[in-house]
Motif scaffolding. Structure first.
Motif, mmCIF file in Angstrom:
data_model
loop_
_atom_site.group_PDB
_atom_site.id
_atom_site.type_symbol
_atom_site.label_atom_id
_atom_site.label_comp_id
_atom_site.label_asym_id
_atom_site.label_seq_id
_atom_site.Cartn_x
_atom_site.Cartn_y
_atom_site.Cartn_z
ATOM 1 N N ASP A 39 0.844 -1.204 0.000
ATOM 2 C CA ASP A 39 0.000 0.000 0.000
ATOM 3 C C ASP A 39 0.878 1.252 0.000
ATOM 4 O O ASP A 39 0.618 2.206 -0.734
ATOM 5 N N VAL A 40 1.915 1.222 0.813
ATOM 6 C CA VAL A 40 2.844 2.359 0.878
ATOM 7 C C VAL A 40 3.519 2.542 -0.473
ATOM 8 O O VAL A 40 3.620 3.665 -0.990
ATOM 9 N N TYR A 41 3.958 1.442 -1.084
ATOM 10 C CA TYR A 41 4.602 1.520 -2.394
ATOM 11 C C TYR A 41 3.644 2.101 -3.438
ATOM 12 O O TYR A 41 4.033 2.960 -4.232
ATOM 13 N N THR A 42 2.383 1.663 -3.416
ATOM 14 C CA THR A 42 1.398 2.162 -4.375
ATOM 15 C C THR A 42 1.204 3.666 -4.217
ATOM 16 O O THR A 42 1.145 4.401 -5.201
ATOM 17 N N GLU A 43 1.123 4.145 -2.972
ATOM 18 C CA GLU A 43 0.982 5.581 -2.726
ATOM 19 C C GLU A 43 2.220 6.338 -3.206
ATOM 20 O O GLU A 43 2.106 7.402 -3.817
ATOM 21 N N GLU A 44 3.395 5.782 -2.925
ATOM 22 C CA GLU A 44 4.634 6.431 -3.371
ATOM 23 C C GLU A 44 4.710 6.460 -4.895
ATOM 24 O O GLU A 44 5.162 7.450 -5.481
ATOM 25 N N LEU A 45 4.246 5.390 -5.552
ATOM 26 C CA LEU A 45 4.266 5.325 -7.008
ATOM 27 C C LEU A 45 3.307 6.353 -7.608
ATOM 28 O O LEU A 45 3.642 7.027 -8.589
ATOM 29 N N GLN A 46 2.140 6.507 -7.007
ATOM 30 C CA GLN A 46 1.187 7.517 -7.483
ATOM 31 C C GLN A 46 1.774 8.920 -7.345
ATOM 32 O O GLN A 46 1.659 9.742 -8.257
ATOM 33 N N GLN A 47 2.416 9.191 -6.210
ATOM 34 C CA GLN A 47 3.031 10.507 -6.002
ATOM 35 C C GLN A 47 4.170 10.721 -6.984
ATOM 36 O O GLN A 47 4.341 11.811 -7.526
ATOM 37 N N TYR A 48 4.957 9.678 -7.221
ATOM 38 C CA TYR A 48 6.049 9.773 -8.188
ATOM 39 C C TYR A 48 5.513 10.131 -9.570
ATOM 40 O O TYR A 48 6.077 10.988 -10.251
ATOM 41 N N ARG A 49 4.429 9.496 -9.980
ATOM 42 C CA ARG A 49 3.860 9.780 -11.305
ATOM 43 C C ARG A 49 3.388 11.229 -11.406
ATOM 44 O O ARG A 49 3.578 11.885 -12.433
ATOM 45 N N LEU A 50 2.782 11.750 -10.333
ATOM 46 C CA LEU A 50 2.377 13.156 -10.316
ATOM 47 C C LEU A 50 3.599 14.078 -10.375
ATOM 48 O O LEU A 50 3.629 15.052 -11.139
ATOM 49 N N ASP A 51 4.605 13.751 -9.560
ATOM 50 C CA ASP A 51 5.822 14.561 -9.535
ATOM 51 C C ASP A 51 6.535 14.519 -10.881
ATOM 52 O O ASP A 51 7.037 15.543 -11.359
ATOM 53 N N LEU A 52 6.558 13.344 -11.516
ATOM 54 C CA LEU A 52 7.218 13.203 -12.813
ATOM 55 C C LEU A 52 6.487 14.019 -13.880
ATOM 56 O O LEU A 52 7.124 14.713 -14.679
ATOM 57 N N ALA A 53 5.158 13.959 -13.877
ATOM 58 C CA ALA A 53 4.379 14.731 -14.858
ATOM 59 C C ALA A 53 4.628 16.229 -14.668
ATOM 60 O O ALA A 53 4.800 16.963 -15.641
ATOM 61 N N ALA A 54 4.673 16.680 -13.415
ATOM 62 C CA ALA A 54 4.931 18.094 -13.143
ATOM 63 C C ALA A 54 6.346 18.467 -13.577
ATOM 64 O O ALA A 54 6.567 19.527 -14.173
ATOM 65 N N TRP A 55 7.307 17.593 -13.313
ATOM 66 C CA TRP A 55 8.688 17.848 -13.714
ATOM 67 C C TRP A 55 8.797 17.927 -15.231
ATOM 68 O O TRP A 55 9.449 18.815 -15.769
ATOM 69 N N GLN A 56 8.134 16.987 -15.938
ATOM 70 C CA GLN A 56 8.177 16.988 -17.399
ATOM 71 C C GLN A 56 7.556 18.268 -17.957
ATOM 72 O O GLN A 56 8.062 18.837 -18.925
ATOM 73 N N ALA A 57 6.483 18.735 -17.336
ATOM 74 C CA ALA A 57 5.851 19.981 -17.781
ATOM 75 C C ALA A 57 6.803 21.161 -17.570
ATOM 76 O O ALA A 57 6.912 22.027 -18.436
ATOM 77 N N ARG A 58 7.506 21.175 -16.442
ATOM 78 C CA ARG A 58 8.469 22.245 -16.191
ATOM 79 C C ARG A 58 9.611 22.194 -17.198
ATOM 80 O O ARG A 58 10.072 23.221 -17.674
ATOM 81 N N GLN A 59 10.050 20.990 -17.532
ATOM 82 C CA GLN A 59 11.161 20.845 -18.474
ATOM 83 C C GLN A 59 10.760 21.289 -19.876
ATOM 84 O O GLN A 59 11.537 21.931 -20.571
ATOM 85 N N SER A 60 9.555 20.952 -20.291
ATOM 86 C CA SER A 60 9.122 21.365 -21.632
ATOM 87 C C SER A 60 8.922 22.877 -21.672
ATOM 88 O O SER A 60 9.187 23.504 -22.685
ATOM 89 N N GLY A 61 8.497 23.456 -20.573
ATOM 90 C CA GLY A 61 8.343 24.907 -20.498
ATOM 91 C C GLY A 61 9.682 25.610 -20.458
ATOM 92 O O GLY A 61 9.840 26.701 -20.991
ATOM 93 N N ALA A 62 10.666 24.973 -19.855
ATOM 94 C CA ALA A 62 11.991 25.583 -19.745
ATOM 95 C C ALA A 62 12.722 25.576 -21.074
ATOM 96 O O ALA A 62 13.555 26.434 -21.331
ATOM 97 N N THR A 63 12.387 24.625 -21.949
ATOM 98 C CA THR A 63 13.102 24.526 -23.220
ATOM 99 C C THR A 63 12.345 25.230 -24.340
ATOM 100 O O THR A 63 12.862 25.385 -25.429
#
Length: 69
Positions: A39-63
């Protein structure tokens, strides 16, 4: 591992989020713990996916080229 003090990092330092490590099946004690390590891993994975999507959006905006006025 050498850690850089915050003042040594560039202003645009935005590291890519790291995926959580999936626990091996035998790590579960099968006693019905709450929260289970999976359960903890699933929650961490969901948060990672949100963080990754936000990071990717920042990277595309930065370039992207700045808009001309």
């Amino acid at each position: 591992m050498t850690m850089n003090p915050p003042e040594a990092l560039p202003e645009n330092h935005d590291p890519k989020p790291e995926a959580p490590i999936e626990p091996p099946l035998e790590a579960c004690c099968t006693s019905g713990c709450y929260p289970c390590i999976f359960d903890v891993y699933t929650e961490e994975l969901q948060q990672y996916r949100l963080d990754l999507a936000a990071w990717q959006a920042r990277q595309s905006g930065a370039t992207a080229a700045p808009e001309s006025i």
